[in-house]
Design a protein around this motif. Structure first.
Motif, PDB file in Angstrom:
ATOM      1  N   GLY A 145      39.479   4.427 -24.980  1.00  0.00           N
ATOM      2  CA  GLY A 145      38.710   4.434 -23.742  1.00  0.00           C
ATOM      3  C   GLY A 145      37.829   5.665 -23.653  1.00  0.00           C
ATOM      4  O   GLY A 145      38.179   6.729 -24.170  1.00  0.00           O
ATOM      5  N   SER A 146      36.694   5.529 -22.990  1.00  0.00           N
ATOM      6  CA  SER A 146      35.730   6.621 -22.819  1.00  0.00           C
ATOM      7  C   SER A 146      35.584   6.951 -21.345  1.00  0.00           C
ATOM      8  O   SER A 146      35.134   6.095 -20.566  1.00  0.00           O
ATOM      9  CB  SER A 146      34.361   6.222 -23.383  1.00  0.00           C
ATOM     10  N   ASP A 147      35.964   8.161 -20.972  1.00  0.00           N
ATOM     11  CA  ASP A 147      35.781   8.647 -19.596  1.00  0.00           C
ATOM     12  C   ASP A 147      36.413   7.694 -18.585  1.00  0.00           C
ATOM     13  O   ASP A 147      35.799   7.321 -17.581  1.00  0.00           O
ATOM     14  CB  ASP A 147      34.292   8.831 -19.301  1.00  0.00           C
ATOM     15  N   ILE A 148      37.674   7.330 -18.832  1.00  0.00           N
ATOM     16  CA  ILE A 148      38.358   6.388 -17.931  1.00  0.00           C
ATOM     17  C   ILE A 148      39.407   7.076 -17.058  1.00  0.00           C
ATOM     18  O   ILE A 148      40.071   6.405 -16.265  1.00  0.00           O
ATOM     19  CB  ILE A 148      39.013   5.238 -18.722  1.00  0.00           C
ATOM     20  N   LEU A 149      39.548   8.393 -17.160  1.00  0.00           N
ATOM     21  CA  LEU A 149      40.585   9.103 -16.408  1.00  0.00           C
ATOM     22  C   LEU A 149      40.043   9.784 -15.163  1.00  0.00           C
ATOM     23  O   LEU A 149      40.726  10.603 -14.551  1.00  0.00           O
ATOM     24  CB  LEU A 149      41.241  10.161 -17.307  1.00  0.00           C
ATOM     25  N   TYR A 150      38.842   9.421 -14.749  1.00  0.00           N
ATOM     26  CA  TYR A 150      38.124  10.154 -13.702  1.00  0.00           C
ATOM     27  C   TYR A 150      38.758  10.042 -12.315  1.00  0.00           C
ATOM     28  O   TYR A 150      38.491  10.864 -11.446  1.00  0.00           O
ATOM     29  CB  TYR A 150      36.675   9.680 -13.627  1.00  0.00           C
ATOM     30  N   ALA A 151      39.577   9.014 -12.066  1.00  0.00           N
ATOM     31  CA  ALA A 151      40.154   8.803 -10.731  1.00  0.00           C
ATOM     32  C   ALA A 151      41.671   8.739 -10.830  1.00  0.00           C
ATOM     33  O   ALA A 151      42.211   7.865 -11.518  1.00  0.00           O
ATOM     34  CB  ALA A 151      39.610   7.519 -10.112  1.00  0.00           C
ATOM     35  N   ASP A 152      42.356   9.630 -10.122  1.00  0.00           N
ATOM     36  CA  ASP A 152      43.814   9.671 -10.237  1.00  0.00           C
ATOM     37  C   ASP A 152      44.476   8.428  -9.650  1.00  0.00           C
ATOM     38  O   ASP A 152      45.620   8.113  -9.983  1.00  0.00           O
ATOM     39  CB  ASP A 152      44.388  10.939  -9.606  1.00  0.00           C
ATOM     40  N   THR A 153      43.758   7.674  -8.815  1.00  0.00           N
ATOM     41  CA  THR A 153      44.340   6.446  -8.273  1.00  0.00           C
ATOM     42  C   THR A 153      44.576   5.399  -9.367  1.00  0.00           C
ATOM     43  O   THR A 153      45.418   4.504  -9.200  1.00  0.00           O
ATOM     44  CB  THR A 153      43.416   5.841  -7.198  1.00  0.00           C
ATOM     45  N   PHE A 154      43.862   5.523 -10.474  1.00  0.00           N
ATOM     46  CA  PHE A 154      44.037   4.585 -11.582  1.00  0.00           C
ATOM     47  C   PHE A 154      45.112   5.039 -12.570  1.00  0.00           C
ATOM     48  O   PHE A 154      45.525   4.257 -13.429  1.00  0.00           O
ATOM     49  CB  PHE A 154      42.723   4.396 -12.344  1.00  0.00           C
ATOM     50  N   HIS A 155      45.551   6.287 -12.474  1.00  0.00           N
ATOM     51  CA  HIS A 155      46.452   6.825 -13.485  1.00  0.00           C
ATOM     52  C   HIS A 155      47.750   6.029 -13.634  1.00  0.00           C
ATOM     53  O   HIS A 155      48.184   5.765 -14.773  1.00  0.00           O
ATOM     54  CB  HIS A 155      46.753   8.298 -13.199  1.00  0.00           C
ATOM     55  N   PRO A 156      48.426   5.620 -12.546  1.00  0.00           N
ATOM     56  CA  PRO A 156      49.648   4.837 -12.734  1.00  0.00           C
ATOM     57  C   PRO A 156      49.408   3.522 -13.470  1.00  0.00           C
ATOM     58  O   PRO A 156      50.248   3.095 -14.278  1.00  0.00           O
ATOM     59  CB  PRO A 156      50.138   4.595 -11.300  1.00  0.00           C
ATOM     60  N   HIS A 157      48.268   2.894 -13.227  1.00  0.00           N
ATOM     61  CA  HIS A 157      47.962   1.633 -13.878  1.00  0.00           C
ATOM     62  C   HIS A 157      47.655   1.851 -15.357  1.00  0.00           C
ATOM     63  O   HIS A 157      48.099   1.067 -16.220  1.00  0.00           O
ATOM     64  CB  HIS A 157      46.783   0.963 -13.180  1.00  0.00           C
ATOM     65  N   LEU A 158      46.897   2.905 -15.655  1.00  0.00           N
ATOM     66  CA  LEU A 158      46.610   3.209 -17.047  1.00  0.00           C
ATOM     67  C   LEU A 158      47.888   3.572 -17.802  1.00  0.00           C
ATOM     68  O   LEU A 158      48.109   3.118 -18.933  1.00  0.00           O
ATOM     69  CB  LEU A 158      45.602   4.358 -17.139  1.00  0.00           C
ATOM     70  N   ARG A 159      48.740   4.350 -17.165  1.00  0.00           N
ATOM     71  CA  ARG A 159      49.988   4.718 -17.828  1.00  0.00           C
ATOM     72  C   ARG A 159      50.826   3.480 -18.136  1.00  0.00           C
ATOM     73  O   ARG A 159      51.416   3.382 -19.218  1.00  0.00           O
ATOM     74  CB  ARG A 159      50.780   5.691 -16.955  1.00  0.00           C
ATOM     75  N   ARG A 160      50.870   2.546 -17.211  1.00  0.00           N
ATOM     76  CA  ARG A 160      51.636   1.323 -17.453  1.00  0.00           C
ATOM     77  C   ARG A 160      51.070   0.556 -18.647  1.00  0.00           C
ATOM     78  O   ARG A 160      51.823   0.010 -19.466  1.00  0.00           O
ATOM     79  CB  ARG A 160      51.628   0.445 -16.204  1.00  0.00           C
ATOM     80  N   ILE A 161      49.743   0.509 -18.749  1.00  0.00           N
ATOM     81  CA  ILE A 161      49.122  -0.167 -19.890  1.00  0.00           C
ATOM     82  C   ILE A 161      49.466   0.553 -21.188  1.00  0.00           C
ATOM     83  O   ILE A 161      49.828  -0.082 -22.190  1.00  0.00           O
ATOM     84  CB  ILE A 161      47.593  -0.252 -19.683  1.00  0.00           C
ATOM     85  N   PHE A 162      49.373   1.873 -21.176  1.00  0.00           N
ATOM     86  CA  PHE A 162      49.718   2.635 -22.385  1.00  0.00           C
ATOM     87  C   PHE A 162      51.161   2.353 -22.810  1.00  0.00           C
ATOM     88  O   PHE A 162      51.457   2.202 -23.999  1.00  0.00           O
ATOM     89  CB  PHE A 162      49.557   4.134 -22.153  1.00  0.00           C
ATOM     90  N   GLU A 163      52.054   2.296 -21.843  1.00  0.00           N
ATOM     91  CA  GLU A 163      53.478   2.158 -22.145  1.00  0.00           C
ATOM     92  C   GLU A 163      53.872   0.753 -22.571  1.00  0.00           C
ATOM     93  O   GLU A 163      54.853   0.582 -23.300  1.00  0.00           O
ATOM     94  CB  GLU A 163      54.307   2.592 -20.935  1.00  0.00           C
TER      95      GLU A 163
END
Length: 235
Positions: free
Chosen positions: A153-171
């Motif tokens: 991903g490119s520049d996808i960490l810009y909003a902390d509200t998305f972090h839990p969702h991204l972490r779930r995808i990573f895991e």
């Protein structure tokens, strides 16, 4: 990044037609051609883009420096992608996924904005990126249970509200031994997720790219994230 040559067609939308610029980049000794509505490289470019953005177009239809950095990172690691499955999150103009498929990866490019995904597909066609899967997908309502060797991903960490969702995808969407590769322009809002993953046993490696020219060049981090091994703390 060279000047536009033979400008590509307009991007036709329900709110109007937007002229597309063209960026030709030499990545890994091969030239790629990417269409975009705006090229955002320097901090000044970004500030101007965000100030002028009154047309309602999604951010993903612009070409961002993190995508260029990630494309170069993929090129120097080409052997790690041959024959591997790759999930690109927030694909936008699609440059990193185009590079990955050119080195023999099996790529699924996703974006939650239909217009961005349309441009992504156009760029794939321009670069003869055969076999790419293009899929509308929202991180907050994620329905993909497949596993991939790489998530990029490119520049996808810009909003902390998305972090839990991204972490779930990573895991949940990495194969055993899979890795995540993220390009980020050293945004402060990106650090909490990286720090949280590292605290929970993920290994975080980091390389640095400079995109642009002279004093206006933009520093970009590329983070490689490796999940905890069996028996390590992954809570």
């Amino acid at each position: 990044m060279s000047a536009p040559i033979n400008p590509p067609p307009l991007l036709q939308t329900t709110v109007g037609d937007f002229p597309l610029g063209e960026c030709r980049l030499a990545v890994g000794g091969r030239e790629r051609s990417v269409s975009y509505t705006a090229a955002v490289v320097t901090r000044e470019d970004e500030s101007q883009f965000l100030t002028d953005r009154a047309d309602g177009l999604p951010y993903g239809v612009a070409l961002w420096p993190a995508a260029i950095a990630l494309a170069h990172e993929l090129a120097i690691r080409a052997d790690e992608f041959r024959g591997r499955s790759v999930l690109e999150l927030g694909a936008g103009t699609g440059l990193p996924g185009i590079v990955a498929v050119s080195y023999g990866a099996v790529v699924a490019q996703t974006d939650r904005q239909e217009l961005a995904l349309h441009l992504c597909r156009l760029n794939g066609d321009r670069n003869r990126a055969a076999g790419v899967e293009y899929r509308l997908a929202d991180w907050t309502a994620w329905g993909d249970d497949r596993r991939y060797d790489w998530i990029i991903g490119s520049d996808i960490l810009y909003a902390d509200t998305f972090h839990p969702h991204l972490r779930r995808i990573f895991e949940t969407n990495l194969t055993a031994g899979g890795r995540v590769l993220l390009a980020d322009p050293y945004r402060a809002d990106s650090l909490p997720l990286l720090e949280s993953l590292e605290t929970n046993g993920w290994r975080v490696a980091h390389s640095r790219w400079s995109i642009g020219e002279g004093t206006a060049a933009r520093p970009i981090a590329v983070y490689e994230l490796s999940p905890p091994r069996a028996g390590e703390n992954g809570s």
